[in-house]
Design an enzyme around this catalytic site. Structure first.
Site, PDB file in Angstrom:
ATOM      1  CG  ASP A  43     -56.351  21.108 -27.530  1.00  0.00           C
ATOM      2  OD1 ASP A  43     -56.173  20.746 -26.362  1.00  0.00           O
ATOM      3  OD2 ASP A  43     -55.781  20.579 -28.508  1.00  0.00           O
ATOM      4  CG  ASP A  44     -53.566  23.355 -24.681  1.00  0.00           C
ATOM      5  OD1 ASP A  44     -53.977  22.360 -24.080  1.00  0.00           O
ATOM      6  OD2 ASP A  44     -52.457  23.392 -25.255  1.00  0.00           O
ATOM      7  CB  CYS A  99     -49.064  14.614 -17.373  1.00  0.00           C
ATOM      8  SG  CYS A  99     -48.070  13.618 -18.474  1.00  0.00           S
ATOM      9  CG  HIS A 153     -54.594  13.120 -27.146  1.00  0.00           C
ATOM     10  ND1 HIS A 153     -53.640  12.484 -27.902  1.00  0.00           N
ATOM     11  CD2 HIS A 153     -54.124  14.346 -26.881  1.00  0.00           C
ATOM     12  CE1 HIS A 153     -52.621  13.314 -28.072  1.00  0.00           C
ATOM     13  NE2 HIS A 153     -52.880  14.448 -27.464  1.00  0.00           N
TER      14      HIS A 153
END
Ligand SMILES: *[C@@H]1O[C@H](CO)[C@@H](O)[C@H](O)[C@H]1NC(C)=O
Ligand SMILES: *[C@@H]1O[C@H](CO)[C@@H](O)[C@H](O)[C@H]1NC(C)=O
Ligand SMILES: *[C@@H]1O[C@H](CO)[C@@H](O)[C@H](O)[C@H]1NC(C)=O
Ligand SMILES: *[C@@H]1O[C@H](CO)[C@@H](O)[C@H](O)[C@H]1NC(C)=O
Ligand SMILES: *[C@@H]1O[C@H](CO)[C@@H](O)[C@H](O)[C@H]1NC(C)=O
Ligand SMILES: *[C@@H]1O[C@H](CO)[C@@H](O)[C@H](O)[C@H]1NC(C)=O
Ligand SMILES: *[C@@H]1O[C@H](CO)[C@@H](O)[C@H](O)[C@H]1NC(C)=O
Length: 565
Positions: A43-44, A99, A153
């Site tokens: 994640d990220d 997004c 998600h």
């Protein structure tokens, strides 16, 4: 000297070559044994990793995976469709997305406009179309499919079930300690517990005495052991939570990054030529208790430099912590003698700004937020099969100061998009690659919008350490970001669909990144390319950090207008 600005001819060349969709279809793996798939999603995670040339970050296990893999140097998330982009550039009606969580996009192999997931508030099967996912396709082809940690998600966007039962053979696993991530579990300087951004913890002290990513690794290893006894191939997706904020990680990892060794971003100022609409005010960072206490001015900050160093330290420490989890997982795969029959794909959903351009977090179109790590290990292809008794992935301790440098492995500079994961994984596993999507494709359940990247895995390409495609200028990565206003405000990072007024459409080629911010009507998903709010143009060679906006100098506006009918 400045390279020449992109001209109209080049622009058409770029779009034309994508639309032509001339694609190499590689032969399926002729091996009789079916290959398993291990998909690791972090994640990220931006490519702040040793294998991507980062000199500071300790990631020996991911580097070791890279040494046996084909690594994509220029992979980008958040793609929008080139076909539709042509339509948009020509000013006609089109359904562009915003997004959209990149996960739904790459797991369905569709660009955000097709998933129509504009925020976190809808489930694509109901909202857009009943699109097949990567794990669903493997499941339908006889694989046992399993999800551990953050793969889809959570919440409405995956129907509160991680898209079960469609995608998974068993209910997905979520670590029980995940519920403490955003609670007050970080010991502050006052000795009290806070919901901080910086949250190095003593693992023995936290609730349940463990952390989500540790639990996910343990669960994934248990599943691998079960799979070993089954006669069916498996598809196991493991989603790690860190380095997503808060930076809640075992505190010993801080020691790898003494503060005096941490530099600021090379370009920590908001660049003069940055249009205000392009700036994201990193509101999620400001909401953490330790950051609130700094009383930083909205929207431009800056964060005090000492605290900037601490954020960078904790991000890197979180990356090294995740690296140890990846190391334990791959070492277990090896011990179970599955490394000779399992494809390993490693990637992330986004990048993350660490102070570049005076910005933090994601929520923009810059390379630091759109570029992601991407690599594939394919047994017998990207590396020779492990000899009996030898390990390909022995655990490597990031605290070990004399850990030997690893072979960088094979790399390609070609520009690729994350939406290509679906066709590429199916192709590598020897399954039939889903057909390309027609336009529109809302009623087509199984198709893919990304490119099949199998040509990169042909042996004559793999023989070269660094593969540069013959026509690197033919590759383009698209991304986009919505804004509620021309100037940064409370909801600029994550506007809901109805608040979107402006859309930033961005093209990244091997030579430049070009972004236009145009008027957008959310009711009709209508972008108005005659209504240009701002533009950005950065040349990769002369301005790799993207600090010198050349849009005005290159007459970008006229250039775009010249394309209008
Ligand atoms: C959606 O796809 C799934 C999986 O193929 C199928 O079971 C389901 O019936 C489909 N739903 C609709 C509404 O078509
Ligand atoms: C979403 O989940 C609900 C509750 O479990 C279920 O009733 C519904 O059928 C699911 N939606 C789809 C499209 O499968
Ligand atoms: C910090 O920097 C010094 C000087 O470059 C170096 O000797 C030391 O090894 C670094 N420490 C770590 C943990 O990287
Ligand atoms: C570009 O031109 C616009 C409109 O004249 C102006 O507002 C903006 O500040 C200029 N940007 C740069 C980087 O010079
Ligand atoms: C926060 O900063 C503002 C202006 O920057 C100042 O007026 C205010 O007193 C500060 N508040 C605290 C609690 O320091
Ligand atoms: C993988 O290696 C193990 C142990 O050497 C062996 O038993 C197995 O047959 C191998 N599998 C493949 C697909 O080569
Ligand atoms: C698009 O923007 C232009 C310039 O602001 C404006 O004149 C035109 O009416 C807009 N078109 C639509 C369909 O809103």
């Amino acid at each position: 000297m400045l390279p020449p600005p992109p001209n109209r001819g080049l622009f058409f060349l770029v779009l034309g070559s994508i639309c032509a969709a001339l694609e190499f279809v590689a032969q399926a793996n002729s091996a009789t044994d079916t290959l398993n798939v291990l998909l690791i999603i972090v994640d990220d995670l931006r490519p702040s990793l040793g294998c991507y040339g980062d000199k500071l970050v300790r990631s020996p296990n991911i580097d070791q995976l890279a040494s046996h893999s084909l690594l994509f140097q220029n992979a980008f998330a958040q793609a929008v469709p080139p076909e539709h982009c042509v339509v948009c550039v020509l000013g006609q009606h089109c359904q562009q997305a915003v997004c959209a969580p990149s996960r739904v996009s790459f797991l369905t192999g569709r660009r955000p406009d097709t998933t129509r997931l504009y925020d976190f508030n809808s489930y694509w099967r109901v909202h857009a179309g009943n699109f097949s996912t990567i794990p669903q396709y493997f499941k339908e082809n006889g694989y046992v499919t399993m999800s551990v940690g953050k793969v889809f998600h959570p919440g409405i966007s995956s129907n509160h079930s991680d898209d079960s039962p469609y995608s998974w053979s068993f209910p997905p696993y979520h670590p029980s300690s995940e519920k403490y991530e955003n609670t007050k579990t970080c010991r502050g300087q006052d000795g009290e517990l806070h919901a901080n951004l910086l949250c190095p913890v003593d693992v023995e002290d936290v609730p349940e005495g463990t952390l989500p990513d540790k639990q996910s690794t343990e669960q994934a290893i248990q599943l691998l052991k079960k799979m070993k006894t089954l006669a069916r191939p498996f598809f196991l997706a493991v989603g790690y939570h860190k380095p997503h904020i808060p930076f809640r990680y075992p505190k010993e990892f801080q020691k790898l990054y003494p503060l005096e060794n941490i530099t600021l971003a090379p370009d920590p100022q908001v660049p003069d030529g940055l249009p205000p609409v392009a700036y994201n005010p990193w509101m999620d960072i400001r909401q953490r208790e330790d950051v609130q206490a700094l009383n930083i001015s909205v929207p431009y900050g800056p964060i005090p430099v000492d605290f900037q160093r601490k954020i960078r330290q904790s991000y890197f420490a979180s990356v090294s912590y995740v690296d140890t989890q990846v190391g334990s997982l791959l070492s277990a795969l090896d011990d179970l003698q599955l490394a000779n029959s399992t494809i390993i794909a490693f990637t992330s959903d986004h990048g993350w700004a660490l102070g570049e351009h005076g910005e933090w977090a994601k929520y923009s179109n810059f390379d630091v937020t759109t570029r992601v790590p991407l690599m594939f290990y394919v047994p017998g292809r990207t590396a020779s099969l492990p000899e009996a008794g030898k390990k390909l992935f022995p655990y490597r301790d990031p605290f070990d100061s004399i850990s030997e440098p690893v072979d960088p492995g094979r790399q390609t500079m070609d520009l690729v998009e994350l939406v290509s994961l679906f066709p590429t994984l199916t192709g590598l596993a020897g399954l039939q690659v889903p057909p390309r999507c027609p336009i529109p494709s809302f009623h087509v359940e199984l198709c893919r919008e990304g490119k099949n990247l199998l040509k990169h895995f042909q042996s004559h390409h793999l023989e070269e350490d660094l593969y540069l495609p013959a026509n690197p200028r033919e590759s383009v990565a698209y991304s986009q970001y919505p804004r509620p206003a021309d100037f940064p405000q409370w909801n600029s990072d994550k506007p809901t669909l109805r608040d979107i007024k402006i859309m930033g459409y961005s093209i990244r080629t091997i030579d430049y990144r070009y972004t236009v911010w145009v008027g957008f009507t959310p009711d009709e998903f209508l972008a108005n390319f005659s209504d240009i709010h701002a533009g950005e143009l950065y040349f990769v060679d002369s301005d790799p950090l993207q600090d010198h906006n050349m849009y005005n100098d290159s007459h970008g506006e006229e250039f775009l207008l010249s394309l209008m009918p």
